[in-house]
Scaffold this active site. Structure first.
Site, PDB file in Angstrom:
ATOM      1  N   GLY A 180       0.819  -1.206   0.000  1.00  0.00           N
ATOM      2  CA  GLY A 180       0.000   0.000   0.000  1.00  0.00           C
ATOM      3  C   GLY A 180       0.853   1.257   0.000  1.00  0.00           C
ATOM      4  O   GLY A 180       0.524   2.247  -0.656  1.00  0.00           O
ATOM      5  N   TRP A 198       2.346   1.644  -3.432  1.00  0.00           N
ATOM      6  CA  TRP A 198       1.332   2.100  -4.384  1.00  0.00           C
ATOM      7  C   TRP A 198       1.308   3.619  -4.465  1.00  0.00           C
ATOM      8  O   TRP A 198       1.049   4.191  -5.520  1.00  0.00           O
ATOM      9  CB  TRP A 198      -0.039   1.579  -3.942  1.00  0.00           C
ATOM     10  CG  TRP A 198      -1.184   2.175  -4.713  1.00  0.00           C
ATOM     11  CD1 TRP A 198      -1.683   1.757  -5.898  1.00  0.00           C
ATOM     12  CD2 TRP A 198      -1.974   3.310  -4.334  1.00  0.00           C
ATOM     13  NE1 TRP A 198      -2.741   2.552  -6.294  1.00  0.00           N
ATOM     14  CE2 TRP A 198      -2.936   3.512  -5.344  1.00  0.00           C
ATOM     15  CE3 TRP A 198      -1.971   4.164  -3.224  1.00  0.00           C
ATOM     16  CZ2 TRP A 198      -3.870   4.539  -5.277  1.00  0.00           C
ATOM     17  CZ3 TRP A 198      -2.890   5.180  -3.167  1.00  0.00           C
ATOM     18  CH2 TRP A 198      -3.837   5.359  -4.188  1.00  0.00           C
ATOM     19  N   HIS A 199       1.625   4.299  -3.352  1.00  0.00           N
ATOM     20  CA  HIS A 199       1.581   5.752  -3.343  1.00  0.00           C
ATOM     21  C   HIS A 199       2.669   6.386  -4.200  1.00  0.00           C
ATOM     22  O   HIS A 199       2.533   7.542  -4.607  1.00  0.00           O
ATOM     23  CB  HIS A 199       1.707   6.277  -1.910  1.00  0.00           C
ATOM     24  CG  HIS A 199       0.446   6.157  -1.113  1.00  0.00           C
ATOM     25  ND1 HIS A 199       0.069   4.985  -0.495  1.00  0.00           N
ATOM     26  CD2 HIS A 199      -0.536   7.048  -0.844  1.00  0.00           C
ATOM     27  CE1 HIS A 199      -1.088   5.177   0.127  1.00  0.00           C
ATOM     28  NE2 HIS A 199      -1.476   6.403  -0.071  1.00  0.00           N
ATOM     29  N   GLY A 200       3.734   5.681  -4.459  1.00  0.00           N
ATOM     30  CA  GLY A 200       4.776   6.261  -5.291  1.00  0.00           C
ATOM     31  C   GLY A 200       5.990   5.367  -5.394  1.00  0.00           C
ATOM     32  O   GLY A 200       6.258   4.547  -4.510  1.00  0.00           O
ATOM     33  N   PHE A 251      -0.053  10.451  -7.264  1.00  0.00           N
ATOM     34  CA  PHE A 251      -0.137   8.998  -7.117  1.00  0.00           C
ATOM     35  C   PHE A 251      -0.925   8.369  -8.251  1.00  0.00           C
ATOM     36  O   PHE A 251      -1.082   7.171  -8.268  1.00  0.00           O
ATOM     37  CB  PHE A 251      -0.785   8.633  -5.766  1.00  0.00           C
ATOM     38  CG  PHE A 251      -0.104   9.317  -4.598  1.00  0.00           C
ATOM     39  CD1 PHE A 251       1.260   9.433  -4.551  1.00  0.00           C
ATOM     40  CD2 PHE A 251      -0.859   9.857  -3.575  1.00  0.00           C
ATOM     41  CE1 PHE A 251       1.880  10.058  -3.492  1.00  0.00           C
ATOM     42  CE2 PHE A 251      -0.256  10.483  -2.504  1.00  0.00           C
ATOM     43  CZ  PHE A 251       1.118  10.592  -2.469  1.00  0.00           C
TER      44      PHE A 251
END
Length: 474
Positions: free
Chosen positions: A321, A324-326, A474
């Site tokens: 997770g 996933w943000h960057g 993102f």
């Protein structure tokens, strides 16, 4: 195209007029699709081709699953293609930096690939569509059966619907498809739309956009000279900015969706009153948390395979997770940080019991909960440093808080506006806590439209400089 721009307001107004014209009623879906394409291609037309390719791939593969044509094969193929698209544009640069020199032609090419705005969100929408469709074949959820061209149209609307396209909320396919029907103007909830949009724009334009001009001083080259009081003010101000920016976007998206008759799910539910990390993730970016829970954590086995496996699943879910943000190590560290917080909390905390059961007073329970809320807020705020700063700067920032108590100027008065602009976030959460008190219902809710009028006045007169939403990266 930013939500807080006149171009966007013009697009919404024109779209709404055409959308509700009786003569164009049967074309409502196509009007929304056209507006979504204009919205996404406003800054770069070529990225629209990638969005359309993603929508078409998901429509074809999910429709094949619906036809019982090797459903597991096509569902797997669709998920893999979604992840390949996401990885190619978001993570190849990061991975190539580990194995290739940037001065080589291939390394330079991979590192220079653009990051299509909103790719993480519409990729997750595609995965939700495929998984929900596959599960429907097993009788778990219901997905409507329609001719392919109608299904393609509805799928493109689900993927491209512009209020949620760039930063969510992440809507599950089985929920969105059930709302695709003819809409009537008189059925709109005007009060809900007005309140949601006013709060959303206030949080973004007045709170977040003003705070960003002060949290600019957080990088180490500036912050090392400030006293601990100033650094704590910057830290908690940035925490307020993050909430105002993220929650503001979600509220605007929900309000715009409601204009067109679509109810998008709640995405932020007063997260800074959480007394545990588990509760925080049930209140912060709710749709992302639910997505990770339903499609990753449970798929890994959830808590069904023993304590050690549960801890490993929690940690892996939060690590992915975070990533996933960057495509940056700081995001991976942030996800791991929250993963460890959840694991440690699960290990040492038994189920919360009311203090009265132990013969103590209700006051003890309230005091315990208040301390827990403060602790979680501080830990979450420390984690936000990894969103703002490189890992090294974040470490130096924390060390400066602990060591700069001897600085003569312990608190710089230049940062007083941070406290002022953070107050609405505090009052917003307090209003939720006291919403059932008689005095709040009598003296605040009774005059709520005066409050909304004041917020609207501040939006028009005291907005900060225009900036994009943080989650757009993102």
């Amino acid at each position: 195209m930013l939500f807080n721009s006149w171009e966007f307001v013009s697009l919404v107004v024109v779209t709404a007029i055409l959308y509700y014209l009786p003569v164009l009623r049967k074309w409502q879906v196509y009007i929304l699709l056209l507006s979504s394409f204009v919205f996404y291609s406003f800054d770069s037309f070529w990225l629209l081709l990638l969005l359309l390719a993603s929508g078409i791939i998901n429509a074809i593969t999910s429709y094949a699953v619906k036809l019982q044509n090797h459903p597991r094969l096509y569902a797997s193929m669709g998920v893999v293609l979604n992840l390949l698209i996401l990885a190619s544009f978001k993570y190849l640069g990061m991975l190539s930096s580990l194995f290739l020199y940037k001065d080589t032609d291939l390394g330079y090419f991979l590192c220079s690939l653009p990051l299509p705005i909103g790719i993480s969100f519409y990729t997750f929408s595609g995965i939700s569509l495929l998984v929900d469709t596959f599960r429907s074949q097993k009788g778990q959820v219901e997905v409507q059966h329609t001719p392919f061209w109608s299904y393609l149209r509805d799928t493109l609307l689900y993927i491209c619907f512009f209020p949620k396209l760039l930063a969510g909320p992440i809507v599950k396919a089985k929920d969105f498809f059930g709302e695709i029907e003819l809409k009537v103007f008189k059925q709109l909830d005007y009060a809900f739309i007005f309140k949601t949009l006013v709060i959303g724009y206030f949080l973004k334009m007045v709170v977040a956009d003003n705070l960003k001009d002060y949290t600019f001083w957080m990088p180490f080259r500036y912050s090392c000279y400030f006293g601990s009081g100033s650094l704590l003010t910057l830290l908690f101000g940035y925490s307020a900015q993050m909430f105002a920016d993220f929650a503001g976007y979600s509220l605007i998206a929900i309000g715009i969706g409601a204009i067109f008759g679509y109810r998008l799910p709640t995405n932020f539910y007063f997260p800074y009153i959480s007394s545990s990390f588990r509760e925080f993730w049930k209140r912060w970016h709710i749709t992302l948390s639910q997505f990770l829970m339903d499609y990753l954590y449970i798929s890994l086995g959830g808590n069904r395979k023993g304590k050690l496996r549960t801890y490993a699943n929690l940690l892996l879910t939060m690590m992915l997770g975070g990533l996933w943000h960057g495509a940056a190590w700081s995001f991976l560290v942030w996800g791991t940080y929250h993963g460890f917080c959840l694991v440690i909390e699960r290990i040492i905390c038994t189920r919360r019991q009311n203090c009265i059961e132990f013969g103590t007073s209700q006051l003890c329970y309230k005091l315990s909960r208040s301390v827990s809320i403060l602790f979680v807020f501080i830990m979450v705020s420390l984690g936000w440093l990894l969103f703002k700063l490189p890992f090294g700067d974040a470490v130096h920032f924390v060390l400066a808080i602990l060591t700069n108590f001897c600085v003569t100027d312990w608190f710089d008065l230049r940062f007083l506006p941070i406290i002022i602009y953070s107050m609405p976030v505090l009052l917003y959460h307090i209003a939720y806590l006291v919403r059932q008190r008689w005095w709040f219902r009598r003296y605040v809710l009774r005059y709520e439209y005066v409050v909304y009028g004041f917020l609207l006045f501040l939006i028009l007169t005291n907005s900060g400089s225009v900036s994009q939403f943080v989650y757009f990266q993102f």
